[in-house]
Design an enzyme around this catalytic site. Structure first.
Site, PDB file in Angstrom:
ATOM      1  N   GLU A  59       5.021   1.168   4.314  1.00  3.76           N
ATOM      2  CA  GLU A  59       3.774   0.434   4.496  1.00  3.76           C
ATOM      3  C   GLU A  59       2.615   1.135   3.796  1.00  3.76           C
ATOM      4  O   GLU A  59       2.722   2.287   3.404  1.00  3.76           O
ATOM      5  CB  GLU A  59       3.453   0.275   5.987  1.00  3.76           C
ATOM      6  CG  GLU A  59       3.653   1.527   6.838  1.00  3.76           C
ATOM      7  CD  GLU A  59       2.815   2.722   6.478  1.00  3.76           C
ATOM      8  OE1 GLU A  59       1.603   2.539   6.181  1.00  3.76           O
ATOM      9  OE2 GLU A  59       3.339   3.852   6.462  1.00  3.76           O
ATOM     10  N   GLY A  63       3.368   8.010   4.307  1.00  6.72           N
ATOM     11  CA  GLY A  63       3.705   6.589   4.377  1.00  6.72           C
ATOM     12  C   GLY A  63       4.283   6.140   3.047  1.00  6.72           C
ATOM     13  O   GLY A  63       4.988   6.892   2.379  1.00  6.72           O
ATOM     14  N   GLU A  64       4.019   4.874   2.683  1.00  5.36           N
ATOM     15  CA  GLU A  64       4.524   4.285   1.429  1.00  5.36           C
ATOM     16  C   GLU A  64       6.042   4.137   1.426  1.00  5.36           C
ATOM     17  O   GLU A  64       6.624   3.764   0.413  1.00  5.36           O
ATOM     18  CB  GLU A  64       4.121   5.111   0.199  1.00  5.36           C
ATOM     19  CG  GLU A  64       2.643   5.303  -0.002  1.00  5.36           C
ATOM     20  CD  GLU A  64       2.311   6.123  -1.238  1.00  5.36           C
ATOM     21  OE1 GLU A  64       3.235   6.467  -2.020  1.00  5.36           O
ATOM     22  OE2 GLU A  64       1.116   6.440  -1.433  1.00  5.36           O
ATOM     23  N   GLY A  65       6.723   4.480   2.515  1.00 10.12           N
ATOM     24  CA  GLY A  65       8.174   4.479   2.509  1.00 10.12           C
ATOM     25  C   GLY A  65       8.780   5.723   1.899  1.00 10.12           C
ATOM     26  O   GLY A  65       9.981   5.771   1.628  1.00 10.12           O
TER      27      GLY A  65
END
Length: 339
Positions: free
Chosen positions: A161, A303-305
Site C-alpha cells: 500500500e 510499506g509499498e509491499g
C-alpha cells in the site's frame, strides 16, 4: 466478481464459503519432500513455504508472482498526523510508474510483476476523527475493486500500500478491533517525534469516541475508520482465497486490512503468509493477537509491499528447492545409513 460493488451481506456470505487447502496436493508434496537429497526437515521453514504454495496452487510452482500496491488518500491528514503532506501519495504513485521507488528495485531483483492501483487519490476519505471514512456503498465497491488484483491469473500475490496518514488509520482499525489504548497502537509512521506521537494517539482516541457504539462489526469498522486502500486489500485477500492463490501480506498497514477478515473469521487468512514484523511498534502486537508468525524482521517500515516482495523471493527459492532438487534415486545418493 464484478467491480461494481458488493453489499456487505454478500461479502459475509463469501467469507462463510471460502475454499480450503488441497489436502491431496499437500500429501503429494510431502511424499516428494521425503525423497529429496537432504536430511528430513533440514530446510526448516522453507519446506513449510513450499507446502503452503502446493496446498493452494496444487503444486509448489511459482511462475507469475505479482506485487499489488493500493494507494489511497485520507482526510485525517488534515489533523497533522504525518510530517509529509497528502500530495506525496500521488507523487509516489508517479515514482512507482517511473521505476524509481524501493519496491521497483526489489521487484526487479526477484523478477516480480508490479501493479499499482490509484484509488481516487483526488478524493480523500472522510476525516475519521470527526466522520466516517466512507459510506457502505463506497466501501463495498472498493472491496470489489480490490478483487481486480487477481486479473491476469497470478499464482502468488504480494499485498502492499501507499498512503500518507494510513498508519494513523491502521492504528484506529487495530484499536477498534482489538481494544486497548490508542497509544498502544500508534507509531512514528513516516518519522514523527514524541510530540507527534502523542498528537497521533489523541487523533485516534477522537476517532474511537466519534464512532463509539458503531465499532462491533469489522466491516463497519473498515468503512468508518478505514480507507480505500484498506478496503481494496480486503478485496484482494478474498479474491485470492476464492481463486486459491497464496498471498503474502506486507507490514503494519497491510496487516490491518487482514485483521478485518481475521476478526470476522480467523480461517479466512489460511492462504496468507505474513512477510515481516515492521518497526512500527503496534505491528508485533497485532501479529501476536492474531497468532501469526512473520517470516523475518529487518526493521523495515516503508510499506509499498517491500517486505512482502522480499518474502516472495524466499517463497520462490523454497519452491525451486522442492521442484528442482534431485531425489535420492535420481542422484544415486544413499538416503539411509547402509543403503
Amino acid at each position: 466478481m464484478s467491480a461494481s460493488g458488493l453489499p456487505f451481506d454478500d461479502i459475509r456470505d463469501l467469507i462463510a464459503n471460502l475454499p480450503s487447502a488441497d489436502r491431496a496436493a499437500i500429501r503429494a508434496k510431502r511424499e516428494r519432500e521425503a525423497q529429496l537429497t537432504k536430511p528430513p526437515g533440514s530446510l526448516g521453514r522453507l519446506e513449510d513455504l513450499s507446502e503452503w504454495v502446493a496446498g493452494w496452487r496444487g503444486s509448489a510452482t511459482i511462475l507469475r508472482p505479482v506485487v499489488t500496491v493500493f494507494a489511497g488518500t485520507h482526510g485525517v491528514t488534515k489533523q497533522g498526523v504525518s510530517p509529509y503532506p497528502s500530495e506525496v501519495t500521488q507523487q509516489m504513485v508517479t515514482n512507482f510508474a517511473s521505476g524509481g521507488a524501493a519496491i521497483n528495485q526489489i521487484c526487479a531483483a526477484y523478477d516480480l510483476g508490479l501493479k499499482v492501483f490509484d484509488l481516487a487519490l483526488d478524493y480523500p476519505t472522510g476525516d475519521i476523527s470527526v466522520e466516517p471514512a466512507m459510506d457502505e456503498k463506497t466501501c463495498a465497491a472498493t472491496i470489489a475493486y480490490g478483487m481486480e488484483a487477481l486479473a491476469g491469473e497470478p499464482d502468488l500475490i504480494c499485498l502492499g500500500e501507499m498512503g500518507i496518514g494510513n498508519t494513523t488509520v491502521a492504528a484506529a482499525i487495530y484499536c477498534a478491533l482489538f481494544g486497548g489504548d490508542p497509544a498502544d497502537w500508534v507509531g512514528p509512521g513516516t518519522g514523527l517525534d514524541d510530540a507527534g506521537l502523542k498528537h497521533k494517539a489523541e487523533v485516534v482516541a477522537r476517532a474511537m469516541e466519534t464512532h463509539k457504539g458503531h465499532l462491533k462489526d469489522p466491516l463497519e469498522i473498515l468503512r468508518r475508520v478505514g480507507g480505500r486502500e484498506f478496503a481494496a486489500m480486503v478485496g484482494a485477500i478474498l479474491a485470492a482465497r476464492t481463486q486459491r492463490v497464496p498471498l503474502v501480506i506486507d507490514g503494519f498497514v497491510a496487516t490491518a486490512a487482514a485483521a478485518i477478515l481475521h476478526k470476522m473469521e480467523p480461517s479466512a487468512l489460511d492462504h496468507c503468509l505474513f512477510a515481516h514484523v515492521s518497526a512500527e511498534p503496534g505491528h508485533i502486537k497485532a501479529l501476536s493477537v492474531m497468532d501469526k508468525v512473520p517470516l523475518f524482521a529487518l526493521g523495515m517500515r516503508l510499506g509499498e509491499g517491500t517486505g512482502a516482495a522480499l518474502a516472495a523471493g524466499i517463497v520462490k527459492a523454497a519452491c525451486q528447492c522442492h521442484t528442482g532438487m534431485a531425489t535420492f534415486d535420481q542422484a544415486a545418493v544413499s538416503n539411509k545409513a547402509g543403503t
